[in-house]
Design a protein around this motif. Structure first.
Motif, short mmCIF file in Angstrom:
data_model
loop_
_atom_site.label_atom_id
_atom_site.label_comp_id
_atom_site.label_asym_id
_atom_site.label_seq_id
_atom_site.Cartn_x
_atom_site.Cartn_y
_atom_site.Cartn_z
N GLN A 113 53.53 50.07 33.50
CA GLN A 113 52.12 49.83 33.80
C GLN A 113 51.46 49.20 32.58
OE1 GLN A 113 50.44 50.64 36.75
NE2 GLN A 113 52.38 51.36 37.62
N HIS A 129 42.30 38.52 33.59
CA HIS A 129 43.18 39.59 34.04
C HIS A 129 43.26 39.62 35.57
CE1 HIS A 129 42.76 40.85 29.85
NE2 HIS A 129 43.89 41.51 30.04
N PHE A 134 45.67 41.93 37.86
CA PHE A 134 45.10 43.20 37.42
C PHE A 134 43.95 43.57 38.36
CE2 PHE A 134 47.22 41.84 33.61
CZ PHE A 134 47.40 42.95 32.80
N MET A 156 41.27 47.70 33.48
CA MET A 156 41.99 47.02 34.54
C MET A 156 43.47 47.38 34.39
SD MET A 156 40.00 43.34 34.77
CE MET A 156 40.56 42.98 36.45
N GLN A 157 44.20 47.37 35.51
CA GLN A 157 45.57 47.86 35.51
C GLN A 157 46.47 46.95 36.34
OE1 GLN A 157 45.81 51.94 36.74
NE2 GLN A 157 48.06 51.98 36.72
N LEU A 158 47.71 46.82 35.86
CA LEU A 158 48.72 46.04 36.56
C LEU A 158 50.04 46.80 36.54
CD1 LEU A 158 49.53 43.26 37.88
CD2 LEU A 158 50.29 42.60 35.59
#
Length: 162
Positions: A113, A129, A134, A156-158
């Protein structure tokens, strides 16, 4: 695109110092010196984590690195990214190229992650992002103060599926 070496510390320091002085992308108010960046580049490399440099026309155009999100063992597979583009290269597309390379390198380093902690909720960084997939994972409102303004931090997350 290449891996950073300690000799890149001056270029990294100059890029970051510009952002400290002129943007809310970082909440730092005093830029770390070159020695700090030499140590940081070495520490990231020693852990096997990516610290990338991008060049254009013989000049460093930006840098990005990924480090473990938090020090606790449970976060070992989650990283936080940092990406900064030289002022004269902003808007040139280098950010997308650099962040895409960092995402790949972070996955190769074993991260699953990636978290972006975007100071000031900088619209250009949120857009960059978002362009790479993201999604917003949270917002802390008015947690920073810089240039006389109260600022949010956007998370923010990917997922780095391999």
């Amino acid at each position: 695109m290449r891996t950073a070496v300690v000799e890149d510390a001056a270029a990294v320091q100059a890029i970051y110092a510009h952002h400290v002085a002129h943007s809310t992308a970082t909440f730092d108010t005093v830029a770390p010196d070159e020695a700090f960046w030499r140590e940081k580049i070495g520490a990231v490399a020693a852990r096997g984590w990516p610290f990338l440099m991008v060049e254009r026309d013989g000049e460093v155009g930006g840098y990005a690195y990924a480090t473990q999100f938090r020090d606790r063992a449970a976060y070992a597979h989650t990283c936080e990214n940092s990406i900064y583009i030289a002022d004269l290269q902003r808007g040139s597309g280098l950010g997308s190229t650099l962040l895409a390379a960092l995402v790949d390198a972070a996955g190769d380093a074993g991260f699953e992650q990636m978290i972006a902690v975007i100071g000031g909720g900088e619209p250009a960084s949120v857009a960059l992002h978002g362009k790479l997939g993201f999604v917003e994972a949270g917002r802390m409102r008015q947690v920073g103060m810089k240039f006389g303004r109260r600022l949010d931090t956007v998370y923010m997350q990917l997922a780095l599926h391999r």
